[in-house]
Design a protein around this motif. Sequence first.
Motif, PDB file in Angstrom:
ATOM      1  N   TYR A  87       7.047   2.447  -8.551  1.00 44.93           N
ATOM      2  CA  TYR A  87       5.792   2.480  -9.308  1.00 44.93           C
ATOM      3  C   TYR A  87       5.865   3.957 -10.374  1.00 44.93           C
ATOM      4  O   TYR A  87       5.843   4.974  -9.890  1.00 44.93           O
ATOM      5  CB  TYR A  87       4.618   2.482  -8.473  1.00 44.93           C
ATOM      6  CG  TYR A  87       3.429   2.349  -9.335  1.00 44.93           C
ATOM      7  CD1 TYR A  87       3.229   1.380 -10.027  1.00 44.93           C
ATOM      8  CD2 TYR A  87       2.187   3.581  -9.416  1.00 44.93           C
ATOM      9  CE1 TYR A  87       1.822   1.364 -10.826  1.00 44.93           C
ATOM     10  CE2 TYR A  87       1.320   3.574 -10.140  1.00 44.93           C
ATOM     11  CZ  TYR A  87       0.888   2.353 -10.973  1.00 44.93           C
ATOM     12  OH  TYR A  87      -0.102   2.418 -11.728  1.00 44.93           O
ATOM     13  N   ASP A  88       5.653   3.425 -11.388  1.00 44.97           N
ATOM     14  CA  ASP A  88       5.536   4.449 -12.426  1.00 44.97           C
ATOM     15  C   ASP A  88       6.312   5.699 -12.302  1.00 44.97           C
ATOM     16  O   ASP A  88       6.139   6.761 -12.426  1.00 44.97           O
ATOM     17  CB  ASP A  88       4.130   5.060 -12.416  1.00 44.97           C
ATOM     18  CG  ASP A  88       3.513   5.672 -13.463  1.00 44.97           C
ATOM     19  OD1 ASP A  88       3.912   5.572 -14.681  1.00 44.97           O
ATOM     20  OD2 ASP A  88       2.662   6.589 -13.407  1.00 44.97           O
ATOM     21  N   GLY A  89       7.757   5.245 -12.435  1.00 44.13           N
ATOM     22  CA  GLY A  89       8.790   6.158 -12.402  1.00 44.13           C
ATOM     23  C   GLY A  89       8.886   6.922 -10.926  1.00 44.13           C
ATOM     24  O   GLY A  89       9.917   7.948 -10.848  1.00 44.13           O
ATOM     25  N   GLY A  90       8.109   6.477  -9.985  1.00 38.58           N
ATOM     26  CA  GLY A  90       8.259   7.270  -8.627  1.00 38.58           C
ATOM     27  C   GLY A  90       8.423   6.292  -7.698  1.00 38.58           C
ATOM     28  O   GLY A  90       8.554   4.936  -7.824  1.00 38.58           O
ATOM     29  N   VAL A  91       8.016   6.703  -6.459  1.00 40.69           N
ATOM     30  CA  VAL A  91       8.167   5.812  -5.257  1.00 40.69           C
ATOM     31  C   VAL A  91       6.867   6.082  -4.388  1.00 40.69           C
ATOM     32  O   VAL A  91       6.184   7.397  -4.114  1.00 40.69           O
ATOM     33  CB  VAL A  91       9.309   6.008  -4.274  1.00 40.69           C
ATOM     34  CG1 VAL A  91       9.328   5.450  -2.798  1.00 40.69           C
ATOM     35  CG2 VAL A  91      10.555   5.638  -5.041  1.00 40.69           C
ATOM     36  N   LEU A  92       6.155   4.974  -4.085  1.00 40.31           N
ATOM     37  CA  LEU A  92       5.259   5.055  -3.026  1.00 40.31           C
ATOM     38  C   LEU A  92       5.613   4.649  -1.740  1.00 40.31           C
ATOM     39  O   LEU A  92       6.198   3.616  -1.675  1.00 40.31           O
ATOM     40  CB  LEU A  92       3.695   4.012  -3.628  1.00 40.31           C
ATOM     41  CG  LEU A  92       3.343   4.401  -5.104  1.00 40.31           C
ATOM     42  CD1 LEU A  92       2.227   3.405  -5.450  1.00 40.31           C
ATOM     43  CD2 LEU A  92       2.874   5.812  -5.107  1.00 40.31           C
ATOM     44  N   VAL A  93       4.916   4.917  -0.662  1.00 40.13           N
ATOM     45  CA  VAL A  93       5.121   4.548   0.792  1.00 40.13           C
ATOM     46  C   VAL A  93       3.766   4.053   1.166  1.00 40.13           C
ATOM     47  O   VAL A  93       2.672   5.009   1.320  1.00 40.13           O
ATOM     48  CB  VAL A  93       5.388   5.809   1.631  1.00 40.13           C
ATOM     49  CG1 VAL A  93       5.644   5.434   3.063  1.00 40.13           C
ATOM     50  CG2 VAL A  93       6.788   6.542   1.037  1.00 40.13           C
ATOM     51  N   PRO A  94       3.410   3.002   1.229  1.00 38.59           N
ATOM     52  CA  PRO A  94       2.222   2.424   1.389  1.00 38.59           C
ATOM     53  C   PRO A  94       1.851   2.877   3.128  1.00 38.59           C
ATOM     54  O   PRO A  94       2.687   2.865   3.988  1.00 38.59           O
ATOM     55  CB  PRO A  94       2.467   0.751   1.790  1.00 38.59           C
ATOM     56  CG  PRO A  94       3.449   0.761   0.755  1.00 38.59           C
ATOM     57  CD  PRO A  94       4.450   1.974   0.738  1.00 38.59           C
ATOM     58  N   ALA A  95       0.519   3.578   3.138  1.00 39.13           N
ATOM     59  CA  ALA A  95       0.182   4.071   4.502  1.00 39.13           C
ATOM     60  C   ALA A  95      -0.123   3.302   5.676  1.00 39.13           C
ATOM     61  O   ALA A  95      -0.133   3.510   6.727  1.00 39.13           O
ATOM     62  CB  ALA A  95      -1.037   4.968   4.121  1.00 39.13           C
TER      63      ALA A  95
END
Length: 206
Positions: free
Chosen positions: A126-134
């Motif tokens: 997302y948006d050039g980065g990475v998210l780790v859903p909590a």
Amino acid sequence: MNGEQLAAWLEELGLADHLEGAGLPSFERDLGGVARWRDPGTGAPLTDDQLADLDRVLHQDGDDPAHAVPLGLVQLRRRAAVRTALLASPTHSYASLARLRGVSENAARFAVHKAAERHALLLVAYDGGVLVPAFQLTDDGELRPELAAILEPLLSSGMEPWQVWAWLTQPAGLLGGQIPHEAARDEGEAGIVRHAAVRLAERARD
């Protein structure tokens, strides 16, 4: 429909903002409130013939073209609404996950990607980065044990990560309306959730 009628119809359906995302001509209203349609490739105003073609495309779904709803745009709107809801839920960056685990950011990044390679952690670009859903993590930042056998078939099937995130965190028809990741906390339900995940993964592969 003429250009003005087409614009008003799309606004009434709440679909006007999703035209550009679908690769379709879009419009803006000038200071007088008149819809100005533009070609997505050239930016030039649409001709009457182009507007007629767009009208046909948007009304091609359904048995009655006069009242058909552009299903592609409806699906885009739904996906956008789901993504907005998901992004409002708790997530981690490499930095915040590193703090939670008590390790360096580089160590957290390495561990996260190794886990993702094993289909043992859901990551979302997302948006050039990475998210780790909590939702998938314990209080110390590790994968909840009961989710390992549920994530693996979903992630190895090639399903889009956003779709996996949405399925795990919203009421699921395959589970009678239960939220999969919450139902999995119950030992008696975890097997049922895994079975539903396997079925969903099989559909994704077809």
